[in-house]
Design a protein around this motif. Structure first.
Motif, PDB file in Angstrom:
ATOM      1  N   ILE A  24      31.923  36.418  54.052  1.00 42.86           N
ATOM      2  CA  ILE A  24      32.456  36.010  55.225  1.00 42.86           C
ATOM      3  C   ILE A  24      30.863  35.480  55.933  1.00 42.86           C
ATOM      4  CG2 ILE A  24      33.154  36.248  57.699  1.00 42.86           C
ATOM      5  CD1 ILE A  24      35.145  38.141  56.229  1.00 42.86           C
ATOM      6  N   THR A  25      29.816  36.366  56.003  1.00 41.66           N
ATOM      7  CA  THR A  25      28.537  36.107  56.581  1.00 41.66           C
ATOM      8  C   THR A  25      27.870  34.817  55.945  1.00 41.66           C
ATOM      9  OG1 THR A  25      28.370  38.410  57.366  1.00 41.66           O
ATOM     10  CG2 THR A  25      26.193  37.236  57.079  1.00 41.66           C
ATOM     11  N   LEU A  26      28.026  34.754  54.690  1.00 43.27           N
ATOM     12  CA  LEU A  26      27.543  33.827  53.841  1.00 43.27           C
ATOM     13  C   LEU A  26      28.092  32.308  54.247  1.00 43.27           C
ATOM     14  CD1 LEU A  26      26.959  35.253  50.375  1.00 43.27           C
ATOM     15  CD2 LEU A  26      25.087  34.343  51.825  1.00 43.27           C
ATOM     16  N   ILE A  27      29.572  32.312  54.454  1.00 43.43           N
ATOM     17  CA  ILE A  27      30.012  30.981  54.830  1.00 43.43           C
ATOM     18  C   ILE A  27      29.597  30.643  56.149  1.00 43.43           C
ATOM     19  CG2 ILE A  27      32.386  30.343  55.669  1.00 43.43           C
ATOM     20  CD1 ILE A  27      33.687  31.602  53.054  1.00 43.43           C
ATOM     21  N   GLU A  28      29.536  31.837  57.207  1.00 45.18           N
ATOM     22  CA  GLU A  28      29.175  31.543  58.511  1.00 45.18           C
ATOM     23  C   GLU A  28      27.779  30.761  58.558  1.00 45.18           C
ATOM     24  OE1 GLU A  28      29.679  35.172  60.219  1.00 45.18           O
ATOM     25  OE2 GLU A  28      31.875  34.757  60.780  1.00 45.18           O
ATOM     26  N   ARG A  44      25.135  28.815  46.130  1.00 43.14           N
ATOM     27  CA  ARG A  44      24.967  29.412  45.089  1.00 43.14           C
ATOM     28  C   ARG A  44      24.896  31.092  45.344  1.00 43.14           C
ATOM     29  NH1 ARG A  44      20.997  25.797  44.408  1.00 43.14           N
ATOM     30  NH2 ARG A  44      19.118  27.196  45.320  1.00 43.14           N
ATOM     31  N   GLN A  45      24.727  31.461  46.340  1.00 43.38           N
ATOM     32  CA  GLN A  45      24.886  32.922  46.622  1.00 43.38           C
ATOM     33  C   GLN A  45      26.322  33.227  46.874  1.00 43.38           C
ATOM     34  OE1 GLN A  45      22.384  34.028  49.932  1.00 43.38           O
ATOM     35  NE2 GLN A  45      20.615  32.998  49.263  1.00 43.38           N
ATOM     36  N   LEU A  46      27.053  32.113  47.293  1.00 43.63           N
ATOM     37  CA  LEU A  46      28.448  32.569  47.745  1.00 43.63           C
ATOM     38  C   LEU A  46      28.961  32.301  46.241  1.00 43.63           C
ATOM     39  CD1 LEU A  46      29.653  30.146  50.678  1.00 43.63           C
ATOM     40  CD2 LEU A  46      30.508  32.371  50.327  1.00 43.63           C
ATOM     41  N   ASP A  47      28.845  31.659  45.280  1.00 46.05           N
ATOM     42  CA  ASP A  47      29.287  31.585  44.075  1.00 46.05           C
ATOM     43  C   ASP A  47      29.149  33.301  43.465  1.00 46.05           C
ATOM     44  OD1 ASP A  47      30.426  29.046  44.162  1.00 46.05           O
ATOM     45  OD2 ASP A  47      28.602  28.266  43.026  1.00 46.05           O
ATOM     46  N   ASN A  88      28.630  35.741  44.930  1.00 49.06           N
ATOM     47  CA  ASN A  88      29.366  36.772  45.871  1.00 49.06           C
ATOM     48  C   ASN A  88      30.787  36.880  45.306  1.00 49.06           C
ATOM     49  OD1 ASN A  88      31.261  37.074  48.362  1.00 49.06           O
ATOM     50  ND2 ASN A  88      29.716  38.437  48.302  1.00 49.06           N
ATOM     51  N   GLU A  89      31.458  35.698  45.109  1.00 50.13           N
ATOM     52  CA  GLU A  89      32.661  35.523  44.398  1.00 50.13           C
ATOM     53  C   GLU A  89      32.896  36.323  43.124  1.00 50.13           C
ATOM     54  OE1 GLU A  89      35.961  32.124  42.944  1.00 50.13           O
ATOM     55  OE2 GLU A  89      34.485  31.502  44.009  1.00 50.13           O
ATOM     56  N   GLN A  90      32.043  36.191  42.119  1.00 51.18           N
ATOM     57  CA  GLN A  90      32.076  36.934  40.808  1.00 51.18           C
ATOM     58  C   GLN A  90      31.938  38.215  41.155  1.00 51.18           C
ATOM     59  OE1 GLN A  90      32.682  35.171  37.987  1.00 51.18           O
ATOM     60  NE2 GLN A  90      32.784  33.370  39.234  1.00 51.18           N
ATOM     61  N   ALA A  91      31.133  38.647  42.212  1.00 51.92           N
ATOM     62  CA  ALA A  91      31.008  40.043  42.427  1.00 51.92           C
ATOM     63  C   ALA A  91      32.382  40.787  42.872  1.00 51.92           C
ATOM     64  CB  ALA A  91      29.955  40.614  43.398  1.00 51.92           C
ATOM     65  N   GLN A  92      33.184  39.914  43.680  1.00 54.85           N
ATOM     66  CA  GLN A  92      34.167  40.327  44.440  1.00 54.85           C
ATOM     67  C   GLN A  92      35.298  40.303  43.383  1.00 54.85           C
ATOM     68  OE1 GLN A  92      35.820  38.721  48.006  1.00 54.85           O
ATOM     69  NE2 GLN A  92      33.826  38.147  48.807  1.00 54.85           N
ATOM     70  N   GLN A  93      35.234  39.506  42.343  1.00 54.94           N
ATOM     71  CA  GLN A  93      36.537  39.430  41.337  1.00 54.94           C
ATOM     72  C   GLN A  93      36.237  40.548  40.376  1.00 54.94           C
ATOM     73  OE1 GLN A  93      35.525  35.566  39.770  1.00 54.94           O
ATOM     74  NE2 GLN A  93      37.544  34.567  40.720  1.00 54.94           N
ATOM     75  N   LYS A  94      34.738  40.837  40.056  1.00 57.78           N
ATOM     76  CA  LYS A  94      34.666  42.302  39.255  1.00 57.78           C
ATOM     77  C   LYS A  94      35.055  43.466  40.084  1.00 57.78           C
ATOM     78  CE  LYS A  94      30.605  44.370  37.084  1.00 57.78           C
ATOM     79  NZ  LYS A  94      30.483  45.479  38.038  1.00 57.78           N
ATOM     80  N   SER A  95      34.765  43.478  41.410  1.00 56.37           N
ATOM     81  CA  SER A  95      35.039  44.724  41.961  1.00 56.37           C
ATOM     82  C   SER A  95      36.595  44.754  42.094  1.00 56.37           C
ATOM     83  CB  SER A  95      34.460  44.717  43.621  1.00 56.37           C
ATOM     84  OG  SER A  95      34.823  45.795  44.317  1.00 56.37           O
ATOM     85  N   GLN A  96      37.405  43.804  42.163  1.00 58.64           N
ATOM     86  CA  GLN A  96      38.848  43.699  42.318  1.00 58.64           C
ATOM     87  C   GLN A  96      39.408  44.263  40.894  1.00 58.64           C
ATOM     88  OE1 GLN A  96      40.480  39.972  42.833  1.00 58.64           O
ATOM     89  NE2 GLN A  96      39.434  39.640  44.744  1.00 58.64           N
ATOM     90  N   ILE A 104      38.580  34.824  48.163  1.00 58.67           N
ATOM     91  CA  ILE A 104      38.335  33.686  47.246  1.00 58.67           C
ATOM     92  C   ILE A 104      39.211  32.741  47.233  1.00 58.67           C
ATOM     93  CG2 ILE A 104      38.391  33.677  44.625  1.00 58.67           C
ATOM     94  CD1 ILE A 104      37.379  36.766  44.617  1.00 58.67           C
ATOM     95  N   ALA A 105      40.384  32.697  47.468  1.00 56.18           N
ATOM     96  CA  ALA A 105      41.444  31.768  47.593  1.00 56.18           C
ATOM     97  C   ALA A 105      40.960  30.643  48.576  1.00 56.18           C
ATOM     98  CB  ALA A 105      42.768  31.986  47.987  1.00 56.18           C
ATOM     99  N   ALA A 106      40.805  30.991  49.952  1.00 57.36           N
ATOM    100  CA  ALA A 106      40.334  30.010  50.951  1.00 57.36           C
ATOM    101  C   ALA A 106      38.805  29.425  50.519  1.00 57.36           C
ATOM    102  CB  ALA A 106      40.100  31.073  52.338  1.00 57.36           C
TER     103      ALA A 106
END
Length: 307
Positions: free
Chosen positions: A124-128, A90-93, A95-103, A176-178
């Motif tokens: 990356i840290t969340l994925i690890e 859920r935190q990764l989701d 984070n993805e939304q935040a990255q898209q907004k920042s983009q 995001i793609a990965a």
């Protein structure tokens, strides 16, 4: 001063005092805008710790009145790690939304650039962390099955492992793609992908089966992608795949999340897998939308049925 304590104003905690208090209570905790330098636990240490947890429970409860509760406690121990993985997801989701907004907000400034780099590093840290917790869970599943002789399955949701699928991330778009690929490819069979789209009212099953057979003859290891419609061309294609034992993936629209845009978002998701071609049967603007987007991506579109 003791005579005038009643007029002494209250003092707030200073920033320095707050930091010192945090250090005393919790030890070192990195700030939100810097990477965490602490290492993740090694795999053999994780395996040993999980084995100790299960061995301790079994040794303590065996030959006691709590034996009837042992299996449930062992199941719940696995579920503890499984729920931790869900929390990180859920935190990764987010984070993805935040990255898209920042983009979208990038304007060439250093502030925006640093913010995007921070979000990517956080992702990356969340994925690890997720992968490490999945290792905890997988080790716990092995111990559960060893001690109980039965398979462990979650009571809700699915059991997914990402550890072997996530590569190093370079920038935000790659991240995001990965992430999306890792979530999709876990259940995605190998082989060339062929997408099929058709309307709810198109029921020429002879034509659909004939064209699918011809594509299958050229690509015997094909995977069929379709929209999962409850009737019409896509239902016929689904029945063809089941009959021919061809792997199939249904991309059903998420009406709750996307409302009227759901079929078009579904089209985007289907094309993200880069099928080798799109089989287009008569339908509505939804089918035309998929065909148009495929053409823009350089994906061949094969039209049938006079559409």
């Amino acid at each position: 001063m003791t005579d005038h304590d009643d007029i002494e104003p209250p003092h707030a905690s200073s920033p320095t005092d707050h930091v010192l208090t945090e250090l005393k209570l919790f030890g070192y905790r990195p700030f939100d805008d810097e990477p965490d330098p602490r290492p993740l636990p090694e795999g053999k240490i994780i395996a040993g710790a999980v084995a100790d947890i299960f061995d301790a429970l079994v040794a303590t409860l065996s030959d006691t009145r709590l034996v009837p509760d042992l299996n449930e406690l062992l199941w719940s121990t696995v579920n503890l790690f499984h729920r931790a993985v869900d929390r990180i997801e859920r935190q990764l989701d987010d984070n993805e939304q935040a990255q898209q907004k920042s983009q979208r907000e990038q304007n060439g400034s250093e502030v925006r650039s640093v913010e995007l780099e921070r979000l990517t590093a956080e992702g990356i840290t969340l994925i690890e962390r997720r992968n490490c917790l999945e290792l905890f869970r997988d080790q716990a599943i092995e111990r559960f099955e060893t001690h109980t002789g039965s398979f462990w399955r979650p009571r809700s949701g699915s059991l997914v492992n990402h550890r072997t699928l996530t590569a190093a991330m370079i920038d935000s778009r790659d991240f995001i793609a990965a992430k999306r690929r890792s979530e999709t490819e876990i259940m995605l069979p190998p082989g060339p992908k062929v997408a099929l789209t058709g309307g709810l009212d198109f029921n020429d099953h002879h034509l659909i089966w004939d064209r699918l057979d011809k594509v299958h003859a050229k690509h015997s290891d094909m995977v069929l992608l379709h929209g999962g419609s409850p009737k019409g061309a896509e239902l016929i294609a689904s029945k063809w795949a089941a009959s021919r034992k061809v792997p199939q993936i249904a991309f059903k629209p998420d009406w709750t999340k996307h409302a009227k845009a759901a079929p078009f978002k579904r089209n985007d998701a289907m094309l993200e897998l880069l099928p080798i071609g799109v089989m287009h049967f008569p339908g509505t603007g939804i089918q035309d939308n998929l065909a148009d987007k495929a053409k823009r991506l350089g994906i061949p579109v094969w039209k049938f049925g006079g559409a």
